[in-house]
Design an enzyme around this catalytic site. Structure first.
Site, PDB file in Angstrom:
ATOM      1  N   GLY B   7       4.976   7.303 -84.707  1.00 47.96           N
ATOM      2  CA  GLY B   7       6.244   7.586 -85.363  1.00 47.96           C
ATOM      3  C   GLY B   7       6.636   9.031 -85.151  1.00 47.96           C
ATOM      4  N   GLY B   9      10.000  10.303 -86.355  1.00 45.85           N
ATOM      5  CA  GLY B   9      11.280  10.506 -87.024  1.00 45.85           C
ATOM      6  C   GLY B   9      11.251  11.853 -87.727  1.00 45.85           C
ATOM      7  NE  ARG B  43      16.118   4.890 -79.175  1.00 46.99           N
ATOM      8  CZ  ARG B  43      17.206   5.619 -79.424  1.00 46.99           C
ATOM      9  NH1 ARG B  43      18.195   5.646 -78.551  1.00 46.99           N
ATOM     10  NH2 ARG B  43      17.303   6.325 -80.535  1.00 46.99           N
ATOM     11  CE  LYS B 103       8.089   4.578-100.305  1.00 49.44           C
ATOM     12  NZ  LYS B 103       8.387   5.530 -99.233  1.00 49.44           N
ATOM     13  CB  VAL B 130       2.159   8.820-104.295  1.00 48.85           C
ATOM     14  CG1 VAL B 130       2.762   8.931-105.685  1.00 48.85           C
ATOM     15  CG2 VAL B 130       1.675   7.412-104.026  1.00 48.85           C
ATOM     16  N   GLY B 132       5.422  12.886-102.027  1.00 51.18           N
ATOM     17  CA  GLY B 132       5.520  13.743-100.846  1.00 51.18           C
ATOM     18  C   GLY B 132       4.568  14.906-100.774  1.00 51.18           C
ATOM     19  N   GLY B 185      23.269  12.696 -99.155  1.00 48.98           N
ATOM     20  CA  GLY B 185      22.089  12.314 -98.378  1.00 48.98           C
ATOM     21  C   GLY B 185      20.858  12.031 -99.217  1.00 48.98           C
ATOM     22  CE  LYS B 203       7.234   7.097-103.319  1.00 49.38           C
ATOM     23  NZ  LYS B 203       8.552   7.748-103.496  1.00 49.38           N
TER      24      LYS B 203
END
Lengths: 426, 426
Positions: B7, B9, B43, B103, B130, B132, B185, B203
């Site tokens: 991952g 992102g 990708r 989580k 949990v 962050g 956001g 969590k």
């Protein structure tokens, strides 16, 4: 796994109790039973009917106990520099792991203890030395390993926080609040170490050393106590939307660290502002993690013992698996920046003569030292006139020089109080 | 030490950045350099000019990357049940250590993952799953090892806390606050997982499992979201000196655990009450340590990456020294108590006809179910009359039955809202 316990006062007794009550869980978590090899106390003959422990374990010979071949881990909850230093250096030198709550020793001789531990490969854990029960040092040491701490702001002394909270809640004077704290057992008969900030300064040194991977001793910490905080200061803070706290502040600026302990105003919206009574809290700012806060009880037998046992499980497991705690990165040996170089804000109360031209001459002093004034308020008239001035951010040395010159000004009868203001502009 | 990153992102990119920026410090702390073996993405050909990494490292074959012989540690920041489960079971089965922020997977299949880790001797760390950036799971797992946690109360979803904070600050409705959160956001286009409490429930399952050394899945968690919280509820909470928060509450009662997620009123003096905006905080009560609170950012790329890297240093060190993380004590396999057995307080708003006898018949319903009323307030007259009733503590089942019967009462036009009240009696 054999444990030598040095000291059996409030914390030591709680450690003994928890070792007994949690025996099954501890054995499962460590992978082997934890057994007390001995308990060093001043008077081994004293009756301790409440402790679930064989009276034969008590001994007056702490050093002899530490030296015993069968001892794996030494827990020290006596406090003070000597003889604790001798005991712990003996233990670490012999490769025995150490769990200690001794903030004074760590703040003075942390480097020597760490070096001894590194040389023999023993663990040195001391979660209980700062902010009692709060898991704080291990997160600083381990969880933030991939991050950079920029600033640590803490309320790390329960006595002074109780006093300042009482002053804030009731408007009472420092002396009245101290009396209440003493009556309730929150302050010792001689409260000097707490109210003059010595206790907080030791903890600040430990926090700064861990947070910035450098070596700071208590002597490096700029220290001011709370004895000069007045009910007027507290009321003035309230009017500004602030509260006064005894803060320990450690920050990293380029290649230097700054470590200080002093009372300061912080906005009531700051997470530390809500930390009242004898609670402790430490607010950590890190580059990636952002703002963190750790809150809990800073003292007391059971809370401190909880931290000691958490450490004990870690070092006992490490011994059993032949492992060790996370290494420190190379020590940075950062310069400790003098307080004069700090950039802070001041809240200054002046008793002034209520006549034309006073404000002009006062403002002139600030201007001469390059200190910009944010707000001025005048309260009272005639002989009882008070000017309350809050500055913008400026070097501490410039602010100190301003205050010194204000004291010599004819129009200023007295500088009633000077307090730093922390946190974002309220 | 070779790392497979699954991952890339927001969180994955921050992990790559931090690995690059902190390379020297990380190497010192681990005892060996940390090197990316590969980065699995959907990708691999996409340009990623901002990432300080060789483009050849990107691959679409996550499973192939995990299986590579030279990979020591797998970091998973993709999320979701599959294919993450397959990847992580493959990694753990091959004795590779895993750091994950997933989580959902942990809340559904934590037991399977833990078993796989135990069997092969690999580490499974998930601090980022949990709250962050907040170092929370490791303290629960390790620092409180010598203590017994009795209750965990958390604000673990930033989106809902942002919405409820906005409703409290401005008096706006849920819909208005959600729109603001989406615009800023803080809420996703489909906010269901957040506002219906699914995210918090996952969590809660993880927290309860760690805190009580038992196994709780997301399906065991009683869950209510915040979509029914009205501006009137918020105002009513204010009038009571309370604030409404979406809480996850896990508590141990004898040989059972209770785990629930729902909006609740808490007194403004509670440490959790001051946790506003998108911040997270978890309040832990333990027998010896007393009350603790951990506060910080619950989401975001850099904060989450900070937690991932903290875990990475720990598992990398463990691999290098041939050690492992603290073992769990034998799992307790505690019964999960149904919500009906909970002892709670209710805040009930009723739209009633303003006529004689209404209060008597309403009060009669409470009495029939053995629920004692603490306060009653009537607001408005005529058609717009509202009764606000706060109960004393009673079994949740009795409270639910009371509300059900109230709905059928002639004098009650509608049960406008029902909220639990937590914390000490305000």
């Amino acid at each position: 796994m054999k444990i030598a316990l040095l000291g059996c006062g409030t914390v030591g007794s709680s450690v003994v109790q928890l070792l007994h009550e949690q025996a099954a869980d501890l054995t499962a978590r460590v992978g082997a039973p934890l057994e007390l090899a001995g308990i060093a106390v001043r008077r081994p003959g004293r009756e301790r009917p409440d402790l679930p422990v064989d009276p034969k374990l008590f001994t007056a010979d702490a050093l002899g106990l530490v030296k015993r071949d069968d001892v794996d881990v030494v827990i020290e909850v006596v406090g003070g520099i000597e003889p604790a230093r001798t005991w712990l250096l003996e233990a670490l030198g012999a490769g025995k792991s150490v769990v200690t709550a001794n903030k004074a020793l760590l703040a003075e001789d942390g480097a020597v203890l760490h070096d001894a531990a590194a040389q023999s490969g023993a663990d040195l854990f001391y979660e209980a030395s700062v902010a009692g029960a709060i898991p704080l040092l291990r997160p600083l040491r381990e969880s933030l390993h991939g991050d950079r701490v920029t600033r640590v702001t803490g309320i790390v002394n329960g006595t002074t926080n109780f006093i300042l909270s009482a002053m804030d809640a009731t408007g009472q004077s420092f002396t009245e609040a101290l009396e209440e704290a003493t009556a309730l057992g929150y302050a010792e008969a001689d409260p000097t170490a707490d109210v003059e900030g010595f206790d907080a300064a030791a903890k600040a040194a430990i926090l700064a050393s861990l947070a910035f991977h450098t070596r700071v001793t208590a002597a490096d910490v700029h220290r001011e106590g709370i004895t000069d905080v007045t009910a007027t200061d507290v009321a003035s803070a309230k009017a500004m939307g602030c509260v006064i706290k005894l803060l320990c502040i450690a920050s990293r600026v380029d290649d230097a660290v700054s470590v200080r302990v002093h009372p300061a105003m912080i906005p009531r919206t700051h997470p530390l502002a809500g930390v009242v009574d004898a609670f402790n809290a430490v607010y950590v700012e890190a580059e990636a993690a952002g703002q963190l806060m750790f809150y809990g009880r800073g003292a007391g037998g059971a809370p401190t013992a909880s931290a000691v046992l958490g450490d004990l499980v870690a070092v006992a497991r490490n011994r059993l698996t032949g492992s060790r705690a996370a290494k420190e990165s190379a020590y940075a040996d950062l310069r400790v920046r003098p307080i004069g170089e700090e950039i802070t804000r001041y809240h200054v109360c002046l008793d002034v003569a209520d006549r034309a031209g006073v404000l002009a001459s006062v403002a002139g002093v600030f201007a001469r030292h390059g200190v910009s004034i944010a707000t001025v308020n005048q309260a009272g008239r005639g002989d009882a006139a008070v000017l309350v001035i809050v500055t913008h951010r400026a070097p501490d040395a410039a602010l100190a020089a301003t205050v010194a010159e204000l004291r010599s000004l004819d129009a200023v009868k007295a500088v009633a109080s000077v307090l730093r203001v922390e946190g974002d502009q309220p």
